[in-house]
Design an enzyme around this catalytic site. Structure first.
Site, PDB file in Angstrom:
ATOM      1  N   GLY A  42     -16.842 -11.179 -65.711  1.00 40.90           N
ATOM      2  CA  GLY A  42     -16.158 -12.471 -65.665  1.00 40.90           C
ATOM      3  C   GLY A  42     -16.406 -13.225 -66.956  1.00 40.90           C
ATOM      4  O   GLY A  42     -17.356 -12.910 -67.688  1.00 40.90           O
ATOM      5  N   LYS A 102      -4.439 -14.003 -67.210  1.00 41.93           N
ATOM      6  CA  LYS A 102      -3.705 -14.687 -66.130  1.00 41.93           C
ATOM      7  C   LYS A 102      -2.737 -15.739 -66.664  1.00 41.93           C
ATOM      8  O   LYS A 102      -3.033 -16.411 -67.661  1.00 41.93           O
ATOM      9  CB  LYS A 102      -4.695 -15.358 -65.171  1.00 41.93           C
ATOM     10  CG  LYS A 102      -5.822 -14.453 -64.707  1.00 41.93           C
ATOM     11  CD  LYS A 102      -6.726 -15.096 -63.678  1.00 41.93           C
ATOM     12  CE  LYS A 102      -7.995 -14.273 -63.491  1.00 41.93           C
ATOM     13  NZ  LYS A 102      -9.095 -14.675 -64.385  1.00 41.93           N
ATOM     14  N   HIS A 135      -2.188 -16.917 -61.888  1.00 43.54           N
ATOM     15  CA  HIS A 135      -3.530 -17.468 -61.665  1.00 43.54           C
ATOM     16  C   HIS A 135      -3.642 -18.183 -60.315  1.00 43.54           C
ATOM     17  O   HIS A 135      -4.684 -18.121 -59.654  1.00 43.54           O
ATOM     18  CB  HIS A 135      -3.884 -18.441 -62.803  1.00 43.54           C
ATOM     19  CG  HIS A 135      -5.340 -18.650 -63.012  1.00 43.54           C
ATOM     20  ND1 HIS A 135      -5.926 -18.739 -64.243  1.00 43.54           N
ATOM     21  CD2 HIS A 135      -6.355 -18.788 -62.130  1.00 43.54           C
ATOM     22  CE1 HIS A 135      -7.227 -18.920 -64.113  1.00 43.54           C
ATOM     23  NE2 HIS A 135      -7.513 -18.962 -62.835  1.00 43.54           N
ATOM     24  N   ARG A 230     -25.107 -24.143 -59.850  1.00 50.08           N
ATOM     25  CA  ARG A 230     -23.857 -24.403 -60.549  1.00 50.08           C
ATOM     26  C   ARG A 230     -23.820 -25.825 -61.055  1.00 50.08           C
ATOM     27  O   ARG A 230     -24.350 -26.724 -60.413  1.00 50.08           O
ATOM     28  CB  ARG A 230     -22.675 -24.189 -59.603  1.00 50.08           C
ATOM     29  CG  ARG A 230     -22.527 -22.729 -59.275  1.00 50.08           C
ATOM     30  CD  ARG A 230     -21.394 -22.457 -58.348  1.00 50.08           C
ATOM     31  NE  ARG A 230     -21.288 -21.015 -58.223  1.00 50.08           N
ATOM     32  CZ  ARG A 230     -20.617 -20.252 -59.061  1.00 50.08           C
ATOM     33  NH1 ARG A 230     -19.935 -20.764 -60.050  1.00 50.08           N
ATOM     34  NH2 ARG A 230     -20.605 -18.949 -58.897  1.00 50.08           N
ATOM     35  N   GLN A 278     -29.441  -9.378 -70.707  1.00 52.60           N
ATOM     36  CA  GLN A 278     -30.229  -8.739 -69.636  1.00 52.60           C
ATOM     37  C   GLN A 278     -29.472  -8.812 -68.316  1.00 52.60           C
ATOM     38  O   GLN A 278     -29.420  -7.842 -67.561  1.00 52.60           O
ATOM     39  CB  GLN A 278     -31.600  -9.416 -69.460  1.00 52.60           C
ATOM     40  CG  GLN A 278     -32.630  -9.020 -70.494  1.00 52.60           C
ATOM     41  CD  GLN A 278     -32.411  -9.752 -71.817  1.00 52.60           C
ATOM     42  OE1 GLN A 278     -32.050 -10.920 -71.838  1.00 52.60           O
ATOM     43  NE2 GLN A 278     -32.606  -9.055 -72.928  1.00 52.60           N
ATOM     44  N   ARG A 279     -28.895  -9.992 -68.040  1.00 46.22           N
ATOM     45  CA  ARG A 279     -28.184 -10.134 -66.760  1.00 46.22           C
ATOM     46  C   ARG A 279     -26.878  -9.344 -66.759  1.00 46.22           C
ATOM     47  O   ARG A 279     -26.463  -8.816 -65.736  1.00 46.22           O
ATOM     48  CB  ARG A 279     -27.958 -11.621 -66.438  1.00 46.22           C
ATOM     49  CG  ARG A 279     -29.263 -12.326 -66.080  1.00 46.22           C
ATOM     50  CD  ARG A 279     -29.032 -13.677 -65.457  1.00 46.22           C
ATOM     51  NE  ARG A 279     -28.651 -14.700 -66.412  1.00 46.22           N
ATOM     52  CZ  ARG A 279     -29.491 -15.412 -67.156  1.00 46.22           C
ATOM     53  NH1 ARG A 279     -30.788 -15.214 -67.060  1.00 46.22           N
ATOM     54  NH2 ARG A 279     -29.047 -16.337 -67.986  1.00 46.22           N
ATOM     55  N   ILE A 280     -26.244  -9.246 -67.931  1.00 48.46           N
ATOM     56  CA  ILE A 280     -25.028  -8.417 -68.025  1.00 48.46           C
ATOM     57  C   ILE A 280     -25.389  -6.988 -67.629  1.00 48.46           C
ATOM     58  O   ILE A 280     -24.712  -6.357 -66.812  1.00 48.46           O
ATOM     59  CB  ILE A 280     -24.444  -8.470 -69.470  1.00 48.46           C
ATOM     60  CG1 ILE A 280     -23.778  -9.836 -69.712  1.00 48.46           C
ATOM     61  CG2 ILE A 280     -23.453  -7.336 -69.707  1.00 48.46           C
ATOM     62  CD1 ILE A 280     -23.308 -10.058 -71.146  1.00 48.46           C
ATOM     63  N   ALA A 281     -26.497  -6.481 -68.177  1.00 50.37           N
ATOM     64  CA  ALA A 281     -26.911  -5.103 -67.865  1.00 50.37           C
ATOM     65  C   ALA A 281     -27.329  -4.983 -66.401  1.00 50.37           C
ATOM     66  O   ALA A 281     -26.971  -4.019 -65.711  1.00 50.37           O
ATOM     67  CB  ALA A 281     -28.058  -4.690 -68.789  1.00 50.37           C
ATOM     68  N   ASN A 283     -26.274  -6.632 -63.859  1.00 50.36           N
ATOM     69  CA  ASN A 283     -25.159  -6.741 -62.914  1.00 50.36           C
ATOM     70  C   ASN A 283     -24.344  -5.457 -62.785  1.00 50.36           C
ATOM     71  O   ASN A 283     -23.653  -5.265 -61.784  1.00 50.36           O
ATOM     72  CB  ASN A 283     -24.242  -7.908 -63.307  1.00 50.36           C
ATOM     73  CG  ASN A 283     -24.943  -9.250 -63.151  1.00 50.36           C
ATOM     74  OD1 ASN A 283     -25.960  -9.345 -62.469  1.00 50.36           O
ATOM     75  ND2 ASN A 283     -24.418 -10.272 -63.796  1.00 50.36           N
TER      76      ASN A 283
HETATM   77  P1  NDP Z   1     -20.377 -15.886 -60.819  1.00 50.82           P
HETATM   78  O1  NDP Z   1     -20.564 -15.713 -59.352  1.00 50.82           O
HETATM   79  O2  NDP Z   1     -20.046 -14.698 -61.639  1.00 50.82           O
HETATM   80  O3  NDP Z   1     -21.674 -16.599 -61.371  1.00 50.82           O
HETATM   81  C1  NDP Z   1     -21.863 -16.868 -62.709  1.00 50.82           C
HETATM   82  C2  NDP Z   1     -23.220 -17.571 -62.870  1.00 50.82           C
HETATM   83  O4  NDP Z   1     -24.264 -16.703 -62.444  1.00 50.82           O
HETATM   84  C3  NDP Z   1     -23.532 -17.965 -64.283  1.00 50.82           C
HETATM   85  O5  NDP Z   1     -24.191 -19.202 -64.246  1.00 50.82           O
HETATM   86  C4  NDP Z   1     -24.486 -16.869 -64.754  1.00 50.82           C
HETATM   87  O6  NDP Z   1     -25.339 -17.369 -65.753  1.00 50.82           O
HETATM   88  C5  NDP Z   1     -25.230 -16.537 -63.476  1.00 50.82           C
HETATM   89  N1  NDP Z   1     -25.673 -15.150 -63.392  1.00 50.82           N
HETATM   90  C6  NDP Z   1     -24.988 -14.030 -63.750  1.00 50.82           C
HETATM   91  N2  NDP Z   1     -25.686 -12.909 -63.468  1.00 50.82           N
HETATM   92  C7  NDP Z   1     -26.844 -13.316 -62.905  1.00 50.82           C
HETATM   93  C8  NDP Z   1     -27.992 -12.626 -62.412  1.00 50.82           C
HETATM   94  N3  NDP Z   1     -28.052 -11.294 -62.427  1.00 50.82           N
HETATM   95  N4  NDP Z   1     -29.038 -13.369 -61.916  1.00 50.82           N
HETATM   96  C9  NDP Z   1     -28.972 -14.722 -61.904  1.00 50.82           C
HETATM   97  N5  NDP Z   1     -27.915 -15.436 -62.359  1.00 50.82           N
HETATM   98  C10 NDP Z   1     -26.851 -14.741 -62.856  1.00 50.82           C
HETATM   99  O7  NDP Z   1     -19.279 -17.042 -60.978  1.00 50.82           O
HETATM  100  P2  NDP Z   1     -17.929 -17.313 -61.744  1.00 50.82           P
HETATM  101  O8  NDP Z   1     -17.351 -18.525 -61.113  1.00 50.82           O
HETATM  102  O9  NDP Z   1     -18.107 -17.299 -63.216  1.00 50.82           O
HETATM  103  O10 NDP Z   1     -16.968 -16.086 -61.326  1.00 50.82           O
HETATM  104  C11 NDP Z   1     -16.923 -14.874 -62.021  1.00 50.82           C
HETATM  105  C12 NDP Z   1     -15.606 -14.723 -62.780  1.00 50.82           C
HETATM  106  O11 NDP Z   1     -14.486 -14.758 -61.894  1.00 50.82           O
HETATM  107  C13 NDP Z   1     -15.292 -15.888 -63.735  1.00 50.82           C
HETATM  108  O12 NDP Z   1     -16.137 -15.894 -64.853  1.00 50.82           O
HETATM  109  C14 NDP Z   1     -13.828 -15.648 -63.979  1.00 50.82           C
HETATM  110  O13 NDP Z   1     -13.660 -14.573 -64.881  1.00 50.82           O
HETATM  111  C15 NDP Z   1     -13.354 -15.285 -62.577  1.00 50.82           C
HETATM  112  N6  NDP Z   1     -12.878 -16.475 -61.827  1.00 50.82           N
HETATM  113  C16 NDP Z   1     -11.549 -16.482 -61.413  1.00 50.82           C
HETATM  114  C17 NDP Z   1     -11.024 -17.567 -60.754  1.00 50.82           C
HETATM  115  C18 NDP Z   1      -9.594 -17.553 -60.337  1.00 50.82           C
HETATM  116  O14 NDP Z   1      -9.069 -18.622 -59.950  1.00 50.82           O
HETATM  117  N7  NDP Z   1      -8.916 -16.431 -60.413  1.00 50.82           N
HETATM  118  C19 NDP Z   1     -11.841 -18.769 -60.435  1.00 50.82           C
HETATM  119  C20 NDP Z   1     -13.237 -18.620 -60.834  1.00 50.82           C
HETATM  120  C21 NDP Z   1     -13.716 -17.509 -61.485  1.00 50.82           C
HETATM  121  P3  NDP Z   1     -25.568 -16.595 -67.176  1.00 50.82           P
HETATM  122  O15 NDP Z   1     -24.221 -16.474 -67.838  1.00 50.82           O
HETATM  123  O16 NDP Z   1     -26.497 -17.502 -67.899  1.00 50.82           O
HETATM  124  O17 NDP Z   1     -26.185 -15.273 -66.825  1.00 50.82           O
END
Ligand code: NDP
Length: 310
Positions: A42, A102, A135, A230, A278-281, A283
């Protein structure tokens, strides 16, 4: 001896490259025959646009092949730079990647769809996207005022994008089943994907079953839901719940990995966002275990039908 070492080294390089090229997530077939990797990166975060180039690089290195963006996010240029980097460095080829973007709400007119996609493609530096989504079903004018545009009309523009080869697959996001059926009734193309908010606090069994019945793959956005804190605060779920901790301990995984596995085991495609390497990896490191039906039930028991996004 030197020759042997050189051969071993060459083999190590080749096997690293081929592992990188394959990616970590298995793919799922869409109703138009194309394949989508079952987990993606995401990218939503207005204050993190500048980090996305590096995040794409880190993600591809970690084995991601699927990146989710949108015209709304304002990050298509940065994502495009990240994609150009990994291709230029020979880590992947364009055809190894699955890129989603989108259509925003103010471009729902039939004749606005293809130009909007061309604009996204130009920003991304790509000739096509793998998936183009409406979207949201809500149409607005350029000022953001709600206007009435039939989703079936917008869908005709989406079909045109597919016919022109600008989008390999087309789908919707945030659509309910009535809106999807309106499209199906008026078109020869069933949307390939519906991207909706799903996480343990909003499990949407009925919506998912309705999509599956129609052959539509469901992408789960905000896959961590209220399990991450959040901006705006509130609603954070207790991550120390003993039932969850037990599951995580059993598989030697984090709570976040268990949540992603819960979605994968429901046949959903989670798209966790992170800009932290690290979190990307972490996940995407979720393809070496599977939850039992009982454990899926435990994670799903956090459901409160509560959405982050209206
Ligand atoms: P997520 O559920 O993916 O959560 C993202 C948050 O989690 C960030 O703060 C991130 O911080 C943190 N995070 C990521 N990995 C970890 C981990 N392993 N441990 C702890 N914290 C973690 O939420 P999103 O709302 O971003 O949804 C994902 C994607 O979905 C969006 O980015 C977007 O691409 C899409 N989306 C689509 C929508 C739509 O209307 N179609 C609406 C909303 C989202 P950090 O980056 O610091 O790791």
């Amino acid at each position: 001896m030197k020759l042997l070492l050189a051969t071993v080294a060459a083999f190590a390089v080749i096997s690293t490259i081929s592992a990188a090229v394959r990616g970590k997530a298995p793919t799922k077939q869409l109703n138009d025959g194309n394949h989508i990797p079952s987990l993606g990166l995401g990218s939503f975060g207005f204050d993190e646009i500048r980090k996305m180039r590096q995040a794409v690089w880190d993600a591809v290195q970690a084995g991601y092949r699927h990146i989710d963006t949108a015209a709304l996010y304002g990050n298509e240029v940065e994502i495009g730079k990240g994609i150009a980097d990994v291709i230029k460095q020979g880590i992947v080829k364009r055809e190894d990647l699955f890129i989603t973007t989108k259509l925003w709400n103010d471009k729902h007119g039939r004749n606005q769809v293809v130009p909007a996609l061309r604009e996204s493609l130009q920003k991304l530096g790509l000739e096509y996207v793998d998936l183009y989504l409406i979207h949201s079903p809500e149409a607005t004018d350029a000022q953001g005022n709600t206007i009435k545009v039939d989703v079936a009309e917008t869908w005709q523009g989406m079909e045109e994008a597919k016919r022109l080869g600008l989008a390999r697959s087309i789908g919707v996001s945030n659509f309910n089943i009535e809106q999807i059926d309106r499209i199906i009734k008026n078109s020869n193309f069933v949307p390939s994907v519906n991207q909706i908010e799903i996480h343990p606090s909003n499990t949407k069994e009925k919506e998912v079953a309705d999509c599956f019945e129609r052959g539509i793959v469901v992408v789960a956005y905000s896959p961590f839901g209220f399990f991450v804190s959040r901006a705006g605060g509130g609603n954070v779920v207790n991550r120390n719940d003993p039932k969850l901790l037990n599951i995580a301990r059993k598989y030697n995984k984090s709570i976040n990995q268990v949540i992603l596995r819960y979605e994968l085991d429901r046949d959903l495609i989670p798209i966790p966002k992170s800009t932290n390497p690290q979190r990307i990896a972490e996940n995407i490191n979720v393809f070496d275990f599977q939850l039992t039906p009982e454990e899926i039930g435990i994670v799903g028991s956090f459901n409160q039908n509560k959405s982050i996004f209206d």
